[in-house]
Design a protein around this motif. Structure first.
Motif, PDB file in Angstrom:
ATOM      1  N   ARG A  45      28.978  26.025  34.869  1.00 56.37           N
ATOM      2  CA  ARG A  45      29.312  26.976  35.075  1.00 56.37           C
ATOM      3  C   ARG A  45      29.699  28.295  34.558  1.00 56.37           C
ATOM      4  NH1 ARG A  45      33.449  28.736  35.020  1.00 56.37           N
ATOM      5  NH2 ARG A  45      35.431  28.032  34.982  1.00 56.37           N
ATOM      6  N   PHE A  70      29.886  36.871  41.763  1.00 56.20           N
ATOM      7  CA  PHE A  70      30.884  36.627  43.249  1.00 56.20           C
ATOM      8  C   PHE A  70      32.187  37.612  42.358  1.00 56.20           C
ATOM      9  CE2 PHE A  70      33.809  34.763  46.023  1.00 56.20           C
ATOM     10  CZ  PHE A  70      34.226  35.609  46.935  1.00 56.20           C
ATOM     11  N   PHE A 117      34.004  40.886  43.040  1.00 57.98           N
ATOM     12  CA  PHE A 117      35.470  41.415  43.541  1.00 57.98           C
ATOM     13  C   PHE A 117      36.083  42.557  42.411  1.00 57.98           C
ATOM     14  CE2 PHE A 117      39.787  40.682  44.827  1.00 57.98           C
ATOM     15  CZ  PHE A 117      38.807  41.005  46.619  1.00 57.98           C
ATOM     16  N   TYR A 156      35.056  45.044  43.916  1.00 60.34           N
ATOM     17  CA  TYR A 156      36.148  45.879  45.139  1.00 60.34           C
ATOM     18  C   TYR A 156      37.825  46.393  45.140  1.00 60.34           C
ATOM     19  CZ  TYR A 156      37.940  44.114  49.893  1.00 60.34           C
ATOM     20  OH  TYR A 156      38.535  44.125  51.030  1.00 60.34           O
ATOM     21  N   GLU A 181      38.914  49.832  46.180  1.00 65.93           N
ATOM     22  CA  GLU A 181      40.413  49.825  46.547  1.00 65.93           C
ATOM     23  C   GLU A 181      41.079  51.055  46.062  1.00 65.93           C
ATOM     24  OE1 GLU A 181      42.030  45.443  48.232  1.00 65.93           O
ATOM     25  OE2 GLU A 181      41.972  45.791  46.652  1.00 65.93           O
ATOM     26  N   LYS A 239      38.440  40.035  51.442  1.00 65.29           N
ATOM     27  CA  LYS A 239      39.634  39.714  50.716  1.00 65.29           C
ATOM     28  C   LYS A 239      40.445  38.551  50.247  1.00 65.29           C
ATOM     29  CE  LYS A 239      43.439  42.885  48.354  1.00 65.29           C
ATOM     30  NZ  LYS A 239      44.396  44.022  48.318  1.00 65.29           N
ATOM     31  N   ALA A 254      39.485  35.956  51.025  1.00 66.32           N
ATOM     32  CA  ALA A 254      38.315  35.130  50.350  1.00 66.32           C
ATOM     33  C   ALA A 254      38.686  34.923  48.709  1.00 66.32           C
ATOM     34  CB  ALA A 254      36.883  35.337  50.746  1.00 66.32           C
ATOM     35  N   PHE A 255      39.217  36.546  48.522  1.00 65.90           N
ATOM     36  CA  PHE A 255      38.710  35.996  46.876  1.00 65.90           C
ATOM     37  C   PHE A 255      39.879  35.462  46.837  1.00 65.90           C
ATOM     38  CE2 PHE A 255      39.080  37.819  42.704  1.00 65.90           C
ATOM     39  CZ  PHE A 255      37.358  37.455  42.943  1.00 65.90           C
ATOM     40  N   TYR A 272      39.295  31.616  46.111  1.00 62.34           N
ATOM     41  CA  TYR A 272      38.748  32.059  45.266  1.00 62.34           C
ATOM     42  C   TYR A 272      39.651  31.588  44.133  1.00 62.34           C
ATOM     43  CZ  TYR A 272      35.325  33.296  41.473  1.00 62.34           C
ATOM     44  OH  TYR A 272      34.335  33.272  40.947  1.00 62.34           O
ATOM     45  N   ARG A 273      40.838  32.383  43.852  1.00 65.16           N
ATOM     46  CA  ARG A 273      41.167  32.555  42.555  1.00 65.16           C
ATOM     47  C   ARG A 273      42.264  31.243  42.590  1.00 65.16           C
ATOM     48  NH1 ARG A 273      43.036  38.687  42.551  1.00 65.16           N
ATOM     49  NH2 ARG A 273      43.496  38.191  44.916  1.00 65.16           N
ATOM     50  N   GLU A 284      39.863  28.797  41.051  1.00 71.42           N
ATOM     51  CA  GLU A 284      39.687  28.618  40.041  1.00 71.42           C
ATOM     52  C   GLU A 284      41.471  27.721  39.451  1.00 71.42           C
ATOM     53  OE1 GLU A 284      38.018  32.667  38.166  1.00 71.42           O
ATOM     54  OE2 GLU A 284      39.719  33.290  39.242  1.00 71.42           O
ATOM     55  N   GLU A 342      40.847  24.492  39.464  1.00 69.77           N
ATOM     56  CA  GLU A 342      39.443  24.180  38.185  1.00 69.77           C
ATOM     57  C   GLU A 342      40.272  23.475  37.411  1.00 69.77           C
ATOM     58  OE1 GLU A 342      36.904  26.520  36.150  1.00 69.77           O
ATOM     59  OE2 GLU A 342      35.770  25.489  37.649  1.00 69.77           O
TER      60      GLU A 342
END
Lengths: 419, 419
Positions: A219, A226, A230, A233, A237, B227, B229-230, B233-234, B237, B240
């Motif tokens: 990746r 995505f 963000f 996004y 904001e 928001k 979801a993000f 997501y972090r 990350e 990982e």
């Protein structure tokens, strides 16, 4: 005049109001299929003695108008207006309400069936009960009350039953273009019986955010659209925050923490769980300040997106694309001292237990078209809470519909005057 | 033995290899429609003198196996295995290659048509040229070369032509369950002719992230699922990063910045631009370390999501849901000193201009099934760069296919032995 106004208010026929609301709720009118509902309204108008104008809207021609916007492609569209004609010596007034509704969505979420109106505990349930079939019924009940009370109006009052409000206002545009001038307009929307002298505008955007595809197993060789999305996004904001910071805030919007929100409503991207997504799109709505042009709002938005993209190594090389689409709603502001606003407030004050309040509304509606095309006073007024619109088990308080009809009948007499 | 191995290598028939590859590329074999390709492989196997076993896979029964995983619901599935039978005194070997391909996607992105193979500048183009029809052709060419060179094998070699690798490995599972033991297996995958003794695992997740709907005009009354979801997501990350920090890194994965990536591939949520989205789902893939169980990887992921949700006021009350779905690939590791790996390396070293290298691969493939079900040595080996798989204008170097066939023919002789 007060005597005649109160006579009209006293003549409001709640059986008619509720029967009309239920009749209209039973007729599906979403996805551009509004003609059955429009014909039903026309029939009711004729029954109560209004001069009724029903016309096919020339959609291809209408769509060329610079103020036209829509999301649904219709095969057919009808305009319907009913009129109580004055003797021409007074001010003319338009009441405007839309017959189109949003689809019921997941039926299993409804306790009460969306198309089979139920009256329970002082509430009328059903799709459109609040937005706007209940309000159309209240508006027609107001005209019927003026007529039944045998008030002789100096100015004419027209009731425009319109299509396509939810997707941008083609119906109101068609009615204004056909009928021309009016001295004032009241757009029926749920304002909880406050008098809304100002309406924010609203525009829809779609942002296409690129990335670089790679297999998820490597990746780091790709760039996630995505993650890029963000970043934008967050910039949006920040833009919303700066647009709502105001050292001189408008007291009409004091009830709102964020009077002019920018909200992302949908996001979608990628087509395989194991690929780094090379495309994400976000759709949303941007509130437009009452005294701002749509163009200025768009430019400010595009500049914020561009600035955020410049700060992103990938997006600076592969810029996101902002698209403006679908329904757009012009803002509208009428001076709170304007006669229309004052007459409406006085009519509220005459309703037992009610105190007039002037507020702004943050949602887009057809009021902006009256402002933009005619530059005439326009107010938004109606029963119930907008927060219950577009939801399962939509409902409206019946006592508010009744007060609304009585207040509107007074306002017609006060604004158009009796002779 | 070297003499016989070199005789086999010298007998590789490149016309056969390229004709076979082109024949298979011309047959669409995505979306679960693999039977035409399987019948074609069976015909080719019979033509070159392999004992050929073609059987209908009992999908309903197979799907009950604990190691079964799939994304595509098939109506029909065929197993196809061709065999060169030894005298039973040597080690048995399986070569395994899949006929299913990923769909070509947007045809306009292809310079060369996906189903009409083109040979140009030493490359074979077409969907499946690299992944894996070209490799199947090379594997069959290796068996044909052993046969044509009249090598008498001590152990048997089987070629399993399998379906459904791309969506989880039902075909290899069916072949293993039907055929039972082997002393070693070489799963054909693009490794650039390095010998892959270790394969990461891979599992697919879907996270359902809730929010609270509200009209965009009063968006602060809602909670954006996007928001939320993000935020997750972090956290993913960070997970990982921590999973790939290693004080004692595996040298077989030294080529990779992130050997065990977690990648979000799709995101979708919301159904109206003007509503605050109350639901977003994210799909992705999680790399599993070779010596880790899928269960442990899942638990670690779920714990990270839960911890992030706890730190979010809304999500702590309305927790996200993690779903494990679709294809899953078990990791596999074979000791680099194992005979299979060593014989394969020696076979590479005999190829002029080639130096044997042992590496790990980060992508999921069917090797894990041999490890899990049989616990036998398994390697991944093949021509070309995995990065060109699943893309428009997929291609493979013809000289690598040729070397691959020669190396495999040597490896068969070295591993199964001749008498």
């Amino acid at each position: 005049m007060n005597h005649q106004a109160e006579a009209a208010a006293a003549a409001v026929d709640m059986s008619f109001l509720l029967n009309t609301a239920r009749t209209l709720i039973r007729i599906p009118s979403w996805a551009g299929n509004e003609s059955d509902a429009q014909r039903a309204v026309a029939g009711i108008m004729a029954d109560i003695g209004l001069q009724t104008d029903v016309w096919p809207i020339d959609l291809p021609a209408l769509k060329c108008h610079p103020a036209a916007s829509w999301e649904i492609d219709r095969e057919e569209a009808l305009g319907v207006t009913g009129r109580l004609t004055g003797n021409g010596s007074g001010r003319s007034l338009v009441l405007n309400g839309h017959v189109d509704v949003v689809p019921p969505g997941d039926i299993s979420l409804w306790t009460h069936p969306p198309l089979d109106p139920v009256i329970k505990e002082g509430r009328l349930y059903g799709r459109g009960s609040l937005d706007m079939k209940g309000q159309i019924a209240a508006g027609l009940a107001a005209l019927k009350a003026v007529s039944d009370a045998r008030i002789n109006l100096a100015g004419s009052v027209r009731f425009q039953s319109v299509i396509a409000e939810e997707d941008g206002g083609l119906g109101t545009l068609a009615a204004i273009l056909r009928e021309g001038e009016t001295d004032g307009a009241i757009v029926l929307e749920p304002t909880n019986l406050t008098v809304a002298s100002v309406q924010a505008g609203c525009i829809n955007f779609r942002i296409h955010v690129p990335g670089r595809a790679a297999h998820g197993a490597v990746r780091d060789e790709g760039v996630s659209a995505f993650k890029n999305a963000f970043g934008l996004y967050r910039a949006i904001e920040d833009l919303e925050t700066s647009r709502n910071l105001n050292n001189d805030p408008d007291p009409l919007f004091a009830d709102y923490t964020i009077p002019f929100p920018i909200s992302i409503g949908t996001v979608s991207g990628g087509d395989w769980a194991s690929s780094v997504p090379d495309h994400v799109s976000m759709e949303g709505r941007m509130g437009v300040r009452p005294d701002e042009s749509l163009e200025d709002a768009r430019s400010e938005f595009e500049a914020a997106v561009e600035k955020a993209a410049q700060a992103n190594p990938f997006l600076s090389e592969h810029p996101p694309v902002v698209e403006w689409w679908g329904g757009r709603f012009f803002p509208a502001r009428t001076n709170t001292n304007d006669l229309l606003i004052q007459r409406l407030c006085e009519s509220v004050e005459r309703e037992p237990g009610h105190v007039a309040a002037i507020r702004g509304v943050t949602f887009g509606a057809d009021a902006g078209l009256f402002k933009r095309l005619l530059d005439k006073p326009v107010a938004l007024f109606g029963a119930g809470d907008i927060r219950r619109a577009h939801r399962p088990d939509e409902w409206v308080e019946i006592h508010q519909l009744e007060s609304m009809a009585r207040i509107l009948s007074r306002a017609i007499v006060h604004f158009c005057e009796a002779y």
